[in-house]
Design an enzyme around this catalytic site. Structure first.
Site, PDB file in Angstrom:
ATOM      1  N   PRO A  25       0.847  -1.192   0.000  1.00  0.00           N
ATOM      2  CA  PRO A  25       0.000   0.000   0.000  1.00  0.00           C
ATOM      3  C   PRO A  25       0.883   1.242   0.000  1.00  0.00           C
ATOM      4  CG  PRO A  25       0.165  -0.868   2.227  1.00  0.00           C
ATOM      5  CD  PRO A  25       0.959  -1.795   1.334  1.00  0.00           C
ATOM      6  N   MET A  26       0.689   2.121  -0.991  1.00  0.00           N
ATOM      7  CA  MET A  26       1.476   3.345  -1.073  1.00  0.00           C
ATOM      8  C   MET A  26       0.529   4.498  -1.344  1.00  0.00           C
ATOM      9  SD  MET A  26       4.778   1.891  -3.215  1.00  0.00           S
ATOM     10  CE  MET A  26       3.818   0.709  -4.189  1.00  0.00           C
ATOM     11  N   GLU A  27       0.409   5.375  -0.368  1.00  0.00           N
ATOM     12  CA  GLU A  27      -0.562   6.454  -0.472  1.00  0.00           C
ATOM     13  C   GLU A  27      -0.297   7.316  -1.703  1.00  0.00           C
ATOM     14  OE1 GLU A  27      -2.341  10.225   2.095  1.00  0.00           O
ATOM     15  OE2 GLU A  27      -0.344   9.452   2.506  1.00  0.00           O
ATOM     16  N   CYS A  58       3.160   4.509   8.327  1.00  0.00           N
ATOM     17  CA  CYS A  58       3.183   5.713   7.506  1.00  0.00           C
ATOM     18  C   CYS A  58       4.063   6.791   8.143  1.00  0.00           C
ATOM     19  CB  CYS A  58       1.769   6.259   7.305  1.00  0.00           C
ATOM     20  SG  CYS A  58       1.734   7.778   6.313  1.00  0.00           S
ATOM     21  N   LYS A  87       1.181  -3.563   9.895  1.00  0.00           N
ATOM     22  CA  LYS A  87       2.366  -3.144   9.140  1.00  0.00           C
ATOM     23  C   LYS A  87       3.089  -2.086   9.961  1.00  0.00           C
ATOM     24  CE  LYS A  87       3.996  -1.895   4.522  1.00  0.00           C
ATOM     25  NZ  LYS A  87       4.855  -0.733   4.777  1.00  0.00           N
ATOM     26  N   GLY A 100      10.817  -3.049   1.895  1.00  0.00           N
ATOM     27  CA  GLY A 100      11.701  -1.900   1.893  1.00  0.00           C
ATOM     28  C   GLY A 100      12.929  -2.055   1.022  1.00  0.00           C
ATOM     29  N   GLY A 127       7.178  -2.665  -3.058  1.00  0.00           N
ATOM     30  CA  GLY A 127       6.603  -1.328  -3.118  1.00  0.00           C
ATOM     31  C   GLY A 127       7.019  -0.577  -4.359  1.00  0.00           C
ATOM     32  N   ARG A 128       7.861   0.453  -4.178  1.00  0.00           N
ATOM     33  CA  ARG A 128       8.241   1.300  -5.310  1.00  0.00           C
ATOM     34  C   ARG A 128       8.960   0.526  -6.409  1.00  0.00           C
ATOM     35  NH1 ARG A 128      11.849   5.470  -2.608  1.00  0.00           N
ATOM     36  NH2 ARG A 128      12.268   3.646  -1.280  1.00  0.00           N
TER      37      ARG A 128
END
Length: 341
Positions: free
Chosen positions: A27-29, A123, A164, A224, A247-248
């Site tokens: 999940p990435m805002e 977050c 998380k 990460g 993620g990214r």
């Protein structure tokens, strides 16, 4: 069905979920919104290595039980058996500091069809932390315990509850306290971003710090700074877990989920590699997706394209040609031309 039977169902579900190494989309805002989830999970599915599940952007819980339309806004997949079009399950993530409110919202999300509830203690955003949300709660282990245990008690027994976290807020001095809270609260699994809030997203990630959490009697997922297959292998080795959340790195190289387990096998890597030509097709699908306005859609696309530069040299050439372009049709034409060049 009695409580013991429901508990057995949940335990069976968790054993099934973690029977093999899991690969999750993070999940990435403002990044992995429903449209991006749809595209990335479709790519993973087409490559033959679908994500085991994805977690939604966090839904902020503040003063009341949120109405259904808010949950549907963040997780429209709830209208479709909580799955993307390619069949990837979506777990609902909540963020807040009031245990009872979190519990009530979690129960409502479950009633709307959420297959699992994830609680955000990771977050690092200042605006979130200043309102006692996200990673700031890593300095309040007792609050973490109250939230997780309240949510666990509020949702049906058969629905998993996960958390998380980061390694800490300003430093790692409270890791043992955090671990004890996770152990006692009833969480079904734990995802750890291997940096503190203060470290933000600055390399490196401290994967080895995850190792100490493996004494918990629940699965641990590492997250990460996983940008390629070498990172993935190093992360699993240093963290001591075979489960990864991408993620990214999964946004810059949407084929990463299919590549992480290929090792040095050239044939497998080749089959799992998404060409720029194939990526153009998916980028056009993104631009043809739903958004409030074309301006918003184009802005979101440019955010993605800027990240794709890290994964594709062709993206840099395209970026230089369209970075000031506001017309969606013109951008699509430039995308098509980038394949013919």
């Amino acid at each position: 069905m009695n409580t013991n039977q429901q508990l057995q169902i949940r335990q069976h579900t968790i054993r099934q979920l973690f029977a093999n190494p899991v690969r999750l989309l993070a999940p990435m805002e403002g990044l992995t919104d429903p449209l991006m989830r749809q595209i990335l999970t479709q790519i993973a599915s087409d490559l033959g290595r679908p994500y085991d599940w994805s977690v939604s952007e966090f839904i902020r819980v503040t003063q009341h039980v949120l109405p259904a339309h808010v949950f549907y806004k963040y997780v429209p997949e709830l209208r479709h058996d909580a799955k993307t079009a390619s069949g990837t399950p979506i777990h609902v993530q909540l963020l807040g500091s009031e245990a009872q409110l979190m519990a009530e919202n979690a129960a409502y999300a479950a009633a709307l069809g959420a297959p699992a509830i994830d609680i955000n203690f990771g977050c690092p955003a200042k605006t979130v932390n200043s309102h006692r949300g996200g990673s700031v709660l890593l300095d309040e282990p007792e609050t973490m315990y109250q939230i997780i245990s309240a949510v666990r008690q509020a949702v049906p027994v058969h629905i998993p509850v996960s958390a998380k976290i980061r390694l800490g807020y300003t430093d790692t001095s409270r890791m043992d306290d955090i671990k004890a809270v996770i152990e006692d609260s009833g969480a079904d699994w734990l995802t750890i971003h291997a940096r503190t809030k203060t470290q933000g997203y600055k390399p490196p990630a401290y994967w080895d710090k995850i190792q100490s959490f493996n004494t918990l009697d629940i699965p641990v997922i590492a997250n990460g700074e996983i940008w390629n297959t070498e990172h993935a292998q190093n992360c699993m080795t240093q963290a001591g877990t075979e489960h990864l959340m991408l993620g990214r790195g999964a946004v810059t190289r949407p084929d990463l989920v299919a590549r992480v387990d290929c090792g040095s096998d050239d044939a497998m890597l080749s089959a799992a590699t998404l060409s720029w030509e194939a990526m153009v097709t998916h980028q056009i699908r993104f631009l043809e997706g739903q958004a409030k306005t074309e301006v918003i859609l184009v802005g979101r696309y440019k955010q993605w394209l800027a990240m794709l530069i890290k994964g594709y040299s062709e993206a840099k050439v395209l970026w230089d040609s369209i970075k000031r372009e506001k017309n969606k049709a013109a951008i699509i034409s430039a995308l098509q031309a980038s394949v013919r060049q």
